[in-house]
Design a protein around this motif. Structure first.
Motif, PDB file in Angstrom:
ATOM      1  N   UNK A  67      60.472 -62.957 -81.987  1.00 52.42           N
ATOM      2  CA  UNK A  67      59.605 -63.410 -80.907  1.00 52.42           C
ATOM      3  C   UNK A  67      58.550 -64.326 -81.516  1.00 52.42           C
ATOM      4  N   UNK A  68      58.452 -65.545 -80.998  1.00 57.08           N
ATOM      5  CA  UNK A  68      57.572 -66.576 -81.542  1.00 57.08           C
ATOM      6  C   UNK A  68      56.477 -66.885 -80.534  1.00 57.08           C
ATOM      7  N   UNK A  69      55.267 -67.082 -81.023  1.00 62.28           N
ATOM      8  CA  UNK A  69      54.156 -67.579 -80.219  1.00 62.28           C
ATOM      9  C   UNK A  69      53.821 -68.990 -80.663  1.00 62.28           C
ATOM     10  N   UNK A  70      53.833 -69.939 -79.711  1.00 64.44           N
ATOM     11  CA  UNK A  70      53.474 -71.332 -79.963  1.00 64.44           C
ATOM     12  C   UNK A  70      52.085 -71.563 -79.374  1.00 64.44           C
ATOM     13  N   UNK A  71      51.071 -71.690 -80.250  1.00 57.00           N
ATOM     14  CA  UNK A  71      49.687 -71.890 -79.801  1.00 57.00           C
ATOM     15  C   UNK A  71      49.430 -73.373 -79.598  1.00 57.00           C
ATOM     16  N   UNK A  72      48.986 -73.729 -78.389  1.00 60.17           N
ATOM     17  CA  UNK A  72      48.770 -75.134 -78.059  1.00 60.17           C
ATOM     18  C   UNK A  72      50.089 -75.835 -77.826  1.00 60.17           C
ATOM     19  N   UNK A  73      50.884 -75.272 -76.932  1.00 59.80           N
ATOM     20  CA  UNK A  73      52.275 -75.728 -76.777  1.00 59.80           C
ATOM     21  C   UNK A  73      52.379 -77.114 -76.155  1.00 59.80           C
ATOM     22  N   UNK A  74      51.313 -77.599 -75.498  1.00 61.40           N
ATOM     23  CA  UNK A  74      51.395 -78.909 -74.874  1.00 61.40           C
ATOM     24  C   UNK A  74      52.522 -78.977 -73.857  1.00 61.40           C
ATOM     25  N   UNK A  75      53.378 -79.978 -73.982  1.00 65.09           N
ATOM     26  CA  UNK A  75      54.480 -80.151 -73.030  1.00 65.09           C
ATOM     27  C   UNK A  75      55.737 -79.402 -73.457  1.00 65.09           C
ATOM     28  N   UNK A  95      45.491 -75.814 -71.220  1.00 62.75           N
ATOM     29  CA  UNK A  95      45.597 -76.780 -70.122  1.00 62.75           C
ATOM     30  C   UNK A  95      46.680 -76.381 -69.132  1.00 62.75           C
ATOM     31  N   UNK A  96      46.280 -76.133 -67.890  1.00 59.41           N
ATOM     32  CA  UNK A  96      47.257 -75.823 -66.847  1.00 59.41           C
ATOM     33  C   UNK A  96      48.172 -77.016 -66.584  1.00 59.41           C
ATOM     34  N   UNK A  97      47.644 -78.236 -66.709  1.00 59.68           N
ATOM     35  CA  UNK A  97      48.457 -79.434 -66.489  1.00 59.68           C
ATOM     36  C   UNK A  97      49.529 -79.577 -67.567  1.00 59.68           C
ATOM     37  N   UNK A  98      49.163 -79.302 -68.817  1.00 51.70           N
ATOM     38  CA  UNK A  98      50.172 -79.344 -69.878  1.00 51.70           C
ATOM     39  C   UNK A  98      51.248 -78.297 -69.624  1.00 51.70           C
ATOM     40  N   UNK A  99      50.837 -77.105 -69.219  1.00 52.46           N
ATOM     41  CA  UNK A  99      51.815 -76.052 -68.966  1.00 52.46           C
ATOM     42  C   UNK A  99      52.754 -76.411 -67.819  1.00 52.46           C
ATOM     43  N   UNK A 100      52.239 -77.067 -66.796  1.00 51.83           N
ATOM     44  CA  UNK A 100      53.094 -77.507 -65.690  1.00 51.83           C
ATOM     45  C   UNK A 100      54.197 -78.417 -66.205  1.00 51.83           C
ATOM     46  N   UNK A 101      53.843 -79.325 -67.091  1.00 50.84           N
ATOM     47  CA  UNK A 101      54.838 -80.236 -67.665  1.00 50.84           C
ATOM     48  C   UNK A 101      55.789 -79.498 -68.600  1.00 50.84           C
ATOM     49  N   UNK A 102      55.246 -78.545 -69.363  1.00 49.53           N
ATOM     50  CA  UNK A 102      56.106 -77.767 -70.257  1.00 49.53           C
ATOM     51  C   UNK A 102      57.147 -76.981 -69.471  1.00 49.53           C
ATOM     52  N   UNK A 103      56.725 -76.365 -68.373  1.00 49.22           N
ATOM     53  CA  UNK A 103      57.665 -75.595 -67.546  1.00 49.22           C
ATOM     54  C   UNK A 103      58.770 -76.495 -66.996  1.00 49.22           C
ATOM     55  N   UNK A 104      58.406 -77.693 -66.585  1.00 50.21           N
ATOM     56  CA  UNK A 104      59.411 -78.628 -66.077  1.00 50.21           C
ATOM     57  C   UNK A 104      60.347 -79.076 -67.195  1.00 50.21           C
ATOM     58  N   UNK A 105      59.775 -79.399 -68.350  1.00 52.59           N
ATOM     59  CA  UNK A 105      60.584 -79.877 -69.471  1.00 52.59           C
ATOM     60  C   UNK A 105      61.538 -78.813 -69.989  1.00 52.59           C
ATOM     61  N   UNK A 106      61.138 -77.555 -69.911  1.00 54.06           N
ATOM     62  CA  UNK A 106      61.926 -76.453 -70.467  1.00 54.06           C
ATOM     63  C   UNK A 106      62.574 -75.606 -69.374  1.00 54.06           C
ATOM     64  N   UNK A 107      62.762 -76.191 -68.201  1.00 55.49           N
ATOM     65  CA  UNK A 107      63.376 -75.447 -67.097  1.00 55.49           C
ATOM     66  C   UNK A 107      64.780 -74.955 -67.446  1.00 55.49           C
ATOM     67  N   UNK A 108      65.424 -75.624 -68.394  1.00 54.76           N
ATOM     68  CA  UNK A 108      66.771 -75.239 -68.800  1.00 54.76           C
ATOM     69  C   UNK A 108      66.770 -74.305 -70.010  1.00 54.76           C
ATOM     70  N   UNK A 109      65.596 -73.827 -70.415  1.00 56.91           N
ATOM     71  CA  UNK A 109      65.467 -72.962 -71.595  1.00 56.91           C
ATOM     72  C   UNK A 109      64.971 -71.602 -71.118  1.00 56.91           C
ATOM     73  N   UNK A 116      48.670 -69.327 -69.765  1.00 53.92           N
ATOM     74  CA  UNK A 116      47.460 -70.141 -69.756  1.00 53.92           C
ATOM     75  C   UNK A 116      46.410 -69.449 -70.611  1.00 53.92           C
ATOM     76  N   UNK A 117      45.998 -70.111 -71.678  1.00 61.63           N
ATOM     77  CA  UNK A 117      45.020 -69.536 -72.589  1.00 61.63           C
ATOM     78  C   UNK A 117      43.600 -69.686 -72.073  1.00 61.63           C
ATOM     79  N   UNK A 118      42.682 -68.912 -72.655  1.00 60.97           N
ATOM     80  CA  UNK A 118      41.285 -68.969 -72.235  1.00 60.97           C
ATOM     81  C   UNK A 118      40.440 -69.877 -73.118  1.00 60.97           C
TER      82      UNK A 118
END
Length: 246
Positions: A67-75, A95-109, A116-118
């Motif tokens: 299990x891996x944690x990616x801190x500051x995952x961006x897109x 960034x909620x906006x970065x996470x929105x893009x990450x979710x879209x980019x990794x929809x197939x993963x 969302x970090x604090x």
């Protein structure tokens, strides 16, 4: 000190402006292409950067059940690279906006979860839950090194006994104090209207800060971990291999 709310707003704005460029400013801001003849695109370059991080530190091999944690995952670039090799990835960003893009980019993963970090902790992750932590070109943008030390203590908390982390910090204070050429008002307005000039690069959330390596070692120890290897001490790209206590 720049507070976590400011950092979240700043990175939300940069995500809306040009997310990929602010993840990797080796890209041309306008075209989104890399220079030179390497032929890499944004995702394959990320895969190479992930390999360089691990290989430079001679990090342990990733396991298929890790299990891996990616801190500051961006897109989601490093998260995608890790997800192809391990069982589960937790992708965290302020960034909620970065996470929105990450979710879209990794929809197939399917083996990536998003958090969302604090802005100053890993509170979304429980104690002793993570085998491996990775982070690249993230901590160097944090304006206050005390926050970075706090994250390092938190890394020790979330890692399982014997787990490890591979991450990058800046250890060159001059980089963060350097004066950049200031374009005229006319140049700034014209460049932004044409979409050829990035915004926000004088902001503390972009300029970031350097860490002191003795303080970094103490933060690791305070979190029940130790630094096993450093590469690039004294530079902006100082790579760190950390190990949690058994």
């Amino acid at each position: 000190m720049t507070d976590s709310r400011h950092m979240a707003r700043y990175w939300d704005e940069r995500a809306r402006e040009n997310a990929e460029y602010f993840v990797d400013n080796r890209l041309d801001y306008k075209s989104g292409a890399y220079g030179g003849d390497d032929g890499d695109d944004f995702w394959s370059k990320g895969e190479k950067d992930f390999d360089v991080l691990l290989e430079t530190l001679d990090a342990p091999a990733l396991g298929s059940d890790d299990t891996v944690l990616d801190i500051g995952c961006g897109v989601g670039r490093l998260s995608r690279a890790a997800a192809a090799r391990v069982g589960r990835v937790h992708a965290l960003d302020v960034s909620a906006e970065m996470l929105t893009r990450a979710k879209k980019n990794l929809a197939d993963v399917p083996n990536v979860s998003f958090h969302l970090g604090d802005g100053d902790s890993l509170g979304a992750i429980g104690d002793d839950q993570i085998d491996v932590v990775v982070s690249l070109v993230v901590f160097q943008h944090i304006p206050d090194p005390e926050i970075t030390y706090g994250y390092v203590r938190e890394i020790g908390r979330v890692l399982k006994p014997g787990g490890w982390a591979a991450f990058q910090v800046s250890n060159d204070a001059e980089i963060h104090q350097r004066e950049y050429p200031t374009p005229s008002l006319l140049q700034r307005v014209a460049g932004r209207l044409r979409g050829t000039m990035p915004k926000g690069q004088d902001d503390p959330a972009w300029r970031g800060s350097a860490v002191d390596l003795d303080r970094l070692r103490q933060a690791a120890a305070d979190g029940g971990a130790s630094i096993e290897r450093l590469e690039g001490a004294g530079t902006q790209y100082c790579l760190v291999l950390l190990r949690a206590g058994a």
